[in-house]
Design an enzyme around this catalytic site. Structure first.
Site, mmCIF file in Angstrom:
data_model
loop_
_atom_site.group_PDB
_atom_site.id
_atom_site.type_symbol
_atom_site.label_atom_id
_atom_site.label_comp_id
_atom_site.label_asym_id
_atom_site.label_seq_id
_atom_site.Cartn_x
_atom_site.Cartn_y
_atom_site.Cartn_z
ATOM 1 N N HIS A 175 0.758 -1.114 0.051
ATOM 2 C CA HIS A 175 0.084 0.114 0.020
ATOM 3 C C HIS A 175 0.742 1.263 0.076
ATOM 4 O O HIS A 175 1.727 1.408 0.667
ATOM 5 C CB HIS A 175 -1.094 0.076 1.150
ATOM 6 C CG HIS A 175 -0.366 0.033 2.783
ATOM 7 N ND1 HIS A 175 -0.071 1.252 3.078
ATOM 8 C CD2 HIS A 175 -0.296 -1.068 3.268
ATOM 9 C CE1 HIS A 175 0.206 0.988 4.258
ATOM 10 N NE2 HIS A 175 0.137 -0.388 4.735
ATOM 11 N N ASP A 226 6.063 0.821 6.699
ATOM 12 C CA ASP A 226 4.567 0.666 6.505
ATOM 13 C C ASP A 226 4.194 1.788 5.648
ATOM 14 O O ASP A 226 3.638 2.749 6.216
ATOM 15 C CB ASP A 226 3.939 0.534 7.712
ATOM 16 C CG ASP A 226 2.360 0.255 7.649
ATOM 17 O OD1 ASP A 226 2.110 -0.343 6.838
ATOM 18 O OD2 ASP A 226 1.897 0.653 8.904
ATOM 19 N N GLU A 256 -5.094 1.930 2.302
ATOM 20 C CA GLU A 256 -4.865 0.722 3.476
ATOM 21 C C GLU A 256 -5.158 1.107 4.863
ATOM 22 O O GLU A 256 -5.937 0.479 5.587
ATOM 23 C CB GLU A 256 -3.798 -0.224 3.071
ATOM 24 C CG GLU A 256 -3.794 -1.582 3.850
ATOM 25 C CD GLU A 256 -3.160 -1.347 5.447
ATOM 26 O OE1 GLU A 256 -3.517 -2.556 6.272
ATOM 27 O OE2 GLU A 256 -2.893 -0.582 5.726
ATOM 28 N N GLU A 257 -4.464 2.127 5.192
ATOM 29 C CA GLU A 257 -4.487 2.460 6.478
ATOM 30 C C GLU A 257 -5.700 2.891 7.196
ATOM 31 O O GLU A 257 -5.926 2.619 8.349
ATOM 32 C CB GLU A 257 -3.269 3.556 6.686
ATOM 33 C CG GLU A 257 -1.799 3.226 6.348
ATOM 34 C CD GLU A 257 -1.411 2.147 7.495
ATOM 35 O OE1 GLU A 257 -2.073 1.938 8.610
ATOM 36 O OE2 GLU A 257 -0.222 1.906 7.400
ATOM 37 N N ASP A 267 3.378 -6.139 3.445
ATOM 38 C CA ASP A 267 2.863 -5.251 4.295
ATOM 39 C C ASP A 267 3.413 -5.740 5.811
ATOM 40 O O ASP A 267 2.411 -5.439 6.865
ATOM 41 C CB ASP A 267 1.109 -4.890 4.107
ATOM 42 C CG ASP A 267 0.962 -3.802 5.061
ATOM 43 O OD1 ASP A 267 1.892 -2.898 5.387
ATOM 44 O OD2 ASP A 267 -0.377 -3.773 5.192
ATOM 45 N N HIS A 304 3.439 2.870 12.857
ATOM 46 C CA HIS A 304 2.662 4.103 12.796
ATOM 47 C C HIS A 304 3.245 5.176 13.732
ATOM 48 O O HIS A 304 2.329 6.096 14.316
ATOM 49 C CB HIS A 304 1.267 3.550 13.302
ATOM 50 C CG HIS A 304 0.564 2.844 12.503
ATOM 51 N ND1 HIS A 304 -0.793 2.210 12.968
ATOM 52 C CD2 HIS A 304 0.717 2.338 11.254
ATOM 53 C CE1 HIS A 304 -1.383 1.511 12.130
ATOM 54 N NE2 HIS A 304 -0.230 1.563 10.915
#
Length: 464
Positions: free
Chosen positions: A279, A291, A325-326, A353, A423
């Site tokens: 992603h 990520d 995606e997130e 991922d 994140h």
């Protein structure tokens, strides 16, 4: 008898030529480790563009950049697939402290959770009630929660070796914590960061208010693991501790963005489609290197490695860089929707991922016959220390494509350091090792090569 059955199935699918396959994989790995492009692409995504939150200018810059790079590879086709995505903006940096007495306060590191509403302009101050998870709310009841900030402090379980499993065990408090706490009259929620590392970096992530009316939505923030430890100890010593939070985030109307797609058309079975992807969007605190910038550049390099080593795919192989995606999975759902409407025949999908760390193997969501055949390939990967071939989860973006005949797979790197960065503002380029990233790209290209060469075992052959 069972072994004989699977041998018959393998004969239907084609006979493995170990020497030829070993030689092709050797070329793939050597090319990736000496002429790899993934690290350079990631450098640009991370350091020239940065965090790529859906709907942002940076997300569009990433779309433009990756499309141009795919076009430079001489693929048969490169295109953009429009998709509407949410646009949430963090605003000015968050600020928080806890107060044990008038004039006695301690600052702590926090960040708004993705999708959260803002606090009042002057911030929010209230007493806290600490819980170990959503299930504690009912036992406490409205009387003990109303007017307070709910502090979710369940940590990731350090005894679980698979950190993704540990993450899954506590992420519900981040995703649904605000919606559930609001039912009991809470005025805000504070969530312990999803990380096994003790540090001062809060980890954001998506959250949902479910069907909570807009007027009843309460602000939600993550607190760093060090901050959570300190706050928990302070509350035990002084239950009347008050917490102050100020955040200025805002949700806007959806905007148009794109999945980025490139393909090599199959020479024998062009209507059988295999995809590899990651992603393109990320959170905004770091630059999204692990990520999922890593997964995107690895997927791009898969097609380049196949071309560079002279392999001509039998089946159509696509790289898909999914958007959103997130905080919505809009890109994965849109790709699957378009594929269904066009009646495209997807036979295999591979997603990366889980970070750009050292690859350990793959997980497969497929029939037992296909899994048995994959185990036969394991010996080809053992010289590269790729040993883990297991049945399990593949990836969020390819999940909507699932049907009874497809094989879905996920690259599984070593996960022990992944949630140190996940994140958080520490998800940055300097935390990606060039060699580890390239090994992952080579492993993905090798698996794509094998599935393209030998195909999948359809259910009708298994049943027949």
């Amino acid at each position: 008898m069972k072994k004989l059955f699977f041998l018959m199935i393998l004969c239907l699918a084609g006979t493995v030529n170990s020497q030829e396959d070993a030689e092709q994989m050797d070329k793939i790995y050597k090319t990736a480790l000496t002429e790899g492009k993934a690290y350079d692409w990631l450098n640009h995504l991370s350091n020239q563009i940065g965090g790529r939150l859906s709907g942002s200018v940076q997300a569009q810059q990433a779309v433009d950049y990756t499309k141009a790079e795919l076009e430079s590879l001489g693929l048969d086709k490169v295109w953009l697939q429009p998709v509407m995505v949410p646009k949430w903006v963090r605003g000015t940096p968050e600020f928080a402290y806890f107060e044990t007495a008038p004039g006695q306060s301690t600052n702590v590191s926090v960040c708004a959770l993705g999708g959260s509403v803002a606090t009042p302009v002057g911030g929010l101050k209230a007493e806290l009630v600490e819980v170990n998870g959503i299930e504690d709310l009912k036992s406490l009841g409205r009387e003990k929660i109303e007017g307070k900030i709910v502090f979710y402090n369940r940590p990731m379980d350090p005894t679980v070796i698979s950190t993704f499993e540990s993450y899954s065990g506590c992420v519900d408090q981040r995703y649904s914590g605000a919606a559930e706490a609001a039912k009991f009259g809470a005025v805000g929620v504070l969530v312990r960061s999803m990380s096994l590392k003790l540090d001062d970096h809060p980890h954001t992530g998506s959250m949902s208010y479910g069907d909570t009316p807009v007027a009843d939505r309460i602000p939600a923030a993550a607190i760093s693991t060090n901050g959570a430890e300190l706050l928990s100890t302070t509350i035990k010593l002084n239950p009347k501790t008050r917490f102050y939070l100020r955040q200025n985030c805002k949700q806007f109307d959806d905007v148009e963005s794109y999945n980025v797609i490139g393909e090599i058309t199959g020479s024998q079975f062009p209507n059988e489609i295999m995809i590899v992807g990651g992603h393109l969007d990320s959170w905004d605190l770091g630059d999204g290197s692990h990520d999922d910038g890593a997964g995107c550049v690895q997927s791009m390099d898969v097609l380049r490695l196949l071309k560079k080593t002279g392999y001509k795919p039998k089946r159509t192989i696509r790289v898909v860089l999914f958007m959103n995606e997130e905080n919505g999975l809009r890109g994965g759902n849109k790709y699957a929707e378009v594929a269904k409407n066009k009646k495209e025949n997807h036979v295999f999908a591979l997603e990366s991922d889980a970070g750009g760390f050292t690859p350990r193997g793959f997980s497969f969501d497929c029939s037992e016959a296909n899994l048995e055949r994959v185990q036969e390939w394991k010996k080809l990967f053992e010289p590269y220390l790729i040993h883990m071939f297991v049945k399990g989860y593949s990836g969020a973006d390819i999940g909507p494509l699932k049907n009874q005949d497809m094989v879905l797979a996920g690259l599984r790197p070593d996960s022990q350091r992944y949630f140190d960065h996940h994140h958080a503002e520490t998800d940055t380029f300097e935390h990606v090792n060039k060699r580890e990233l390239e090994l992952g790209a080579a492993s993905m290209a090798s698996l794509i090569y094998l599935f393209d060469k030998y195909g999948i075992i359809p259910n009708n052959k298994i049943k027949g």
